[in-house]
Design an enzyme around this catalytic site. Structure first.
Site, short mmCIF file in Angstrom:
data_model
loop_
_atom_site.label_atom_id
_atom_site.label_comp_id
_atom_site.label_asym_id
_atom_site.label_seq_id
_atom_site.Cartn_x
_atom_site.Cartn_y
_atom_site.Cartn_z
N HIS A 13 -1.63 11.82 2.55
CA HIS A 13 -0.43 11.72 1.72
C HIS A 13 0.39 13.02 1.80
CE1 HIS A 13 -3.24 9.00 -0.63
NE2 HIS A 13 -2.21 8.20 -0.42
N LEU A 68 -4.31 11.54 -4.23
CA LEU A 68 -3.70 12.04 -2.99
C LEU A 68 -4.69 12.83 -2.14
CD1 LEU A 68 -0.28 13.23 -4.47
CD2 LEU A 68 -0.88 10.99 -3.52
N MET A 108 -0.22 5.48 -4.17
CA MET A 108 -0.97 4.99 -5.32
C MET A 108 -1.80 6.13 -5.91
SD MET A 108 -1.86 1.03 -4.61
CE MET A 108 -3.29 1.26 -3.59
N ASP A 113 -1.90 2.40 7.97
CA ASP A 113 -1.64 1.07 7.40
C ASP A 113 -0.60 0.36 8.26
OD1 ASP A 113 -3.42 1.28 5.13
OD2 ASP A 113 -2.04 2.79 4.39
O1 PAF Z 1 -0.02 2.47 1.02
C1 PAF Z 1 -0.07 2.50 -0.22
O2 PAF Z 1 -0.58 3.45 -0.83
C2 PAF Z 1 0.53 1.36 -1.02
O3 PAF Z 1 0.34 0.14 -0.39
C3 PAF Z 1 2.02 1.57 -1.36
C4 PAF Z 1 2.88 1.63 -0.11
C5 PAF Z 1 2.18 2.86 -2.14
C6 PAF Z 1 2.52 0.42 -2.23
O4 PAF Z 1 1.83 0.33 -3.43
#
Ligand code: PAF
Length: 278
Positions: free
Chosen positions: A34, A30, A27, A147
């Site tokens: 990420h 970053l 999303m 997550d």
């Molecule tokens: O983990 C995230 O940043 C979001 O939930 C994802 C996997 C990009 C889906 O929008």
């Protein structure tokens, strides 16, 4: 590095992409977590695509969709530097055009813990990831272990819908004091930031209790709870089956200690595996 905005542009850009193709869904905003996913994808895949899309479908009406950090220019620079081949950055009207009506409901694994606190969240995650997998057609998709419930949900979706993609889960990246990296850490004030690492300490205490032979779930959780420090306020602290997120009766490997706590209006999450001793 190409930047594209529509599914048709993605398909045209990737038609001759060398395989395996890795996708890192993000999303944006970053951080080093990420970029660790991107690095892993770069190591393992001949082509790497990154999606940057703040997905409205996974935010509840009272959540932070509008104020969620957005930093597209900086993201693009970091992704170029990391050797990414393609950035897919659709707008919300492209992802969800008028008349959009099909969503993916991941079932019970998405209904508890984060799913109970954020109604519809995992339907939003499952829907957008299914769409991204359909558009990009990756061989592998990369997600962070922080997550953990999102990973469990997406594993269910991939298995249930026979999606031809391998999910690769990468270790949580942490600050030196143990706080898991998250775009939402930017919301923390000084006092909240100082207490935030106690979330990870709570999880480590549960895992340490399990390693020391504690199998009673309540006693193990109490050891964790004792580590949480104010102004952090517990949202949940528990031990679950990592695949189903069903609460375990006894703390025995393989299990996952999970935690969430409020720091003001920001809610942090983290987890720690409870593994068999070598
Ligand atoms: O983990 C995230 O940043 C979001 O939930 C994802 C996997 C990009 C889906 O929008």
């Amino acid at each position: 590095m190409e930047i594209v905005r529509t599914p048709a542009e993605v398909r045209a850009a990737l038609v001759a992409a060398e395989r395996p193709l890795g996708l890192v869904p993000t999303m944006g905003a970053l951080h080093a977590g990420h970029l660790a996913l991107v690095r892993r994808a770069r190591e393992e895949c001949r082509s790497v695509a990154v999606s940057v899309f703040v997905n409205p479908l996974q935010f509840g009406p009272n959540e932070d969709y509008d104020r969620y950090p957005r930093a597209f220019e900086g993201d693009v620079a970091a992704l170029r530097e990391a050797g990414v081949d393609l950035v897919y950055a659709p707008d919300a009207a492209t992802m969800y055009p008028p008349g959009f009506g099909t969503t993916v409901d991941p079932g019970p694994v998405g209904a508890v813990y984060e799913g109970a606190l954020r109604l519809g969240h995992f339907r939003g995650v499952a829907t957008v990831c299914t769409k991204l997998f359909a558009t990009v057609g990756p061989d592998r998709a990369y997600f962070g272990a922080k997550d953990a419930q999102q990973v469990a949900v997406l594993r269910r979706v991939v298995a249930d819908l026979d999606l031809p993609v391998e999910l690769v889960v990468c270790p949580t990246v942490r600050e030196p004091d143990g706080l898991a990296l998250s775009s939402r850490n930017a919301y923390l004030d000084r006092e909240q930031r100082a207490s935030a690492p106690s979330l990870h300490r709570a999880l480590e205490a549960i895992a340490a209790a399990a390693r020391a032979g504690e199998v009673d779930r309540d006693r193990a959780i109490a050891r964790g709870r004792a580590e949480l420090s104010a102004p952090l306020r517990e949202a949940y602290l528990d031990v679950v089956d990592p695949a189903t997120f069903v609460t375990v009766a006894q703390v025995r490997p393989p299990a996952l200690a999970i935690a969430s706590a409020w720091a003001g209006t920001t809610r942090l999450i983290d987890n720690e595996p409870i593994e068999a001793q070598p």
